[in-house]
Design a protein around this motif. Structure first.
Motif, short mmCIF file in Angstrom:
data_model
loop_
_atom_site.label_atom_id
_atom_site.label_comp_id
_atom_site.label_asym_id
_atom_site.label_seq_id
_atom_site.Cartn_x
_atom_site.Cartn_y
_atom_site.Cartn_z
N PRO A 32 -9.38 4.38 5.15
CA PRO A 32 -10.29 4.14 4.13
C PRO A 32 -11.17 4.94 4.01
O PRO A 32 -11.50 5.56 2.67
CB PRO A 32 -10.90 2.76 4.30
CG PRO A 32 -10.17 1.85 5.28
CD PRO A 32 -9.12 2.81 6.28
N LYS A 33 -11.64 5.55 5.11
CA LYS A 33 -12.83 6.56 4.72
C LYS A 33 -11.93 7.94 4.08
O LYS A 33 -12.71 8.72 3.33
CB LYS A 33 -13.32 6.92 6.11
CG LYS A 33 -14.42 8.18 6.16
CD LYS A 33 -15.06 8.12 7.59
CE LYS A 33 -16.08 9.47 7.57
NZ LYS A 33 -16.53 9.76 8.76
N GLY A 34 -10.91 8.14 4.70
CA GLY A 34 -10.05 9.28 4.05
C GLY A 34 -9.69 9.17 2.73
O GLY A 34 -9.84 10.02 1.89
N VAL A 35 -9.30 8.20 2.43
CA VAL A 35 -8.79 7.57 0.87
C VAL A 35 -10.16 7.86 -0.09
O VAL A 35 -10.06 8.45 -1.13
CB VAL A 35 -8.52 6.19 0.81
CG1 VAL A 35 -8.11 5.67 -0.70
CG2 VAL A 35 -6.98 6.02 1.49
N LEU A 75 -0.51 11.71 2.62
CA LEU A 75 -0.83 10.33 3.48
C LEU A 75 -1.49 9.44 2.27
O LEU A 75 -0.90 8.20 2.65
CB LEU A 75 -1.68 10.32 4.50
CG LEU A 75 -1.23 11.37 5.62
CD1 LEU A 75 -2.32 11.51 6.62
CD2 LEU A 75 0.01 10.47 6.33
N ARG A 76 -2.22 9.73 1.27
CA ARG A 76 -2.34 8.76 0.41
C ARG A 76 -1.20 8.19 -0.50
O ARG A 76 -1.24 7.08 -0.81
CB ARG A 76 -3.79 9.26 -0.52
CG ARG A 76 -4.17 8.43 -1.44
CD ARG A 76 -5.55 9.10 -1.93
NE ARG A 76 -5.92 7.92 -2.79
CZ ARG A 76 -6.73 8.17 -4.05
NH1 ARG A 76 -7.09 9.28 -4.21
NH2 ARG A 76 -7.17 7.52 -4.85
N ASP A 77 -0.32 9.10 -0.57
CA ASP A 77 0.77 8.65 -1.28
C ASP A 77 1.88 8.09 -0.75
O ASP A 77 2.31 7.02 -1.03
CB ASP A 77 1.45 10.09 -2.16
CG ASP A 77 0.77 10.71 -3.10
OD1 ASP A 77 -0.22 10.02 -3.63
OD2 ASP A 77 0.95 11.85 -3.53
N LYS A 78 1.93 8.47 0.64
CA LYS A 78 3.23 7.91 1.53
C LYS A 78 2.59 6.83 2.39
O LYS A 78 3.69 6.16 2.90
CB LYS A 78 3.90 9.06 2.31
CG LYS A 78 4.42 10.19 1.29
CD LYS A 78 5.63 10.12 0.69
CE LYS A 78 5.99 11.31 0.17
NZ LYS A 78 7.21 10.74 -0.63
#
Length: 148
Positions: free
Chosen positions: A107-110, A54-57
């Motif tokens: 943003p917390k996940g990133v 998800l960070r990439d896509k």
């Protein structure tokens, strides 16, 4: 002149096997160590992997996440539910097709994923000389082309 420790290119099978074994060990080790960094938050390896994707896509449908990871939709649904409960992803219905559910990293996940990677890589690179870090960085270009 070929350095004495260079692989013997006259045996492509042996070179391929050696390269695969080494890359596999490196990849497995990195994932395991990163998982240990993130696991303090109670995440599984699958959940960590979904955060990477998800960070990439940026945004994917639930079915795309399942296909990308080669997992069943119920497995991905459970993982995404856990990530959503932790505030690491959002889940929204597609307004044009209510069957589709979009997943996005928050943003917390990133930040969780980024800080785990940063901590891991800083720890690993601290044992290398500046010249070794440069050599490693220069080797990554051909490796990226190799896996494409």
């Amino acid at each position: 002149m070929t350095p004495p420790d260079a692989p013997l290119l006259d045996d492509p099978g042996a070179v391929a096997e050696n390269l695969h074994r080494r890359l596999f060990r490196i990849s497995t080790s990195l994932r395991r160590h990163e998982f240990e960094q993130i696991a303090n938050g109670g995440l599984t390896l699958t959940q960590c992997s979904l955060l990477y994707i998800l960070r990439d896509k940026q945004r994917l449908r639930m079915s795309e996440l399942a296909a990308h990871e080669r997992l069943t939709l119920p497995t991905v649904t459970r993982a995404v539910t856990r990530l959503k409960d932790l505030g690491l992803v959002t889940r929204t219905r597609d307004l044009s097709d209510h069957r589709n559910i979009w997943i996005e990293i928050t943003p917390k996940g990133v930040e969780l994923q980024r800080s785990a990677v940063e901590s891991l890589m800083n720890a690993m690179l601290s044992g290398m000389s500046p010249a070794e870090v440069v050599a490693l960085d220069e080797a990554l270009g051909p490796l990226e082309r190799l896996v494409r």
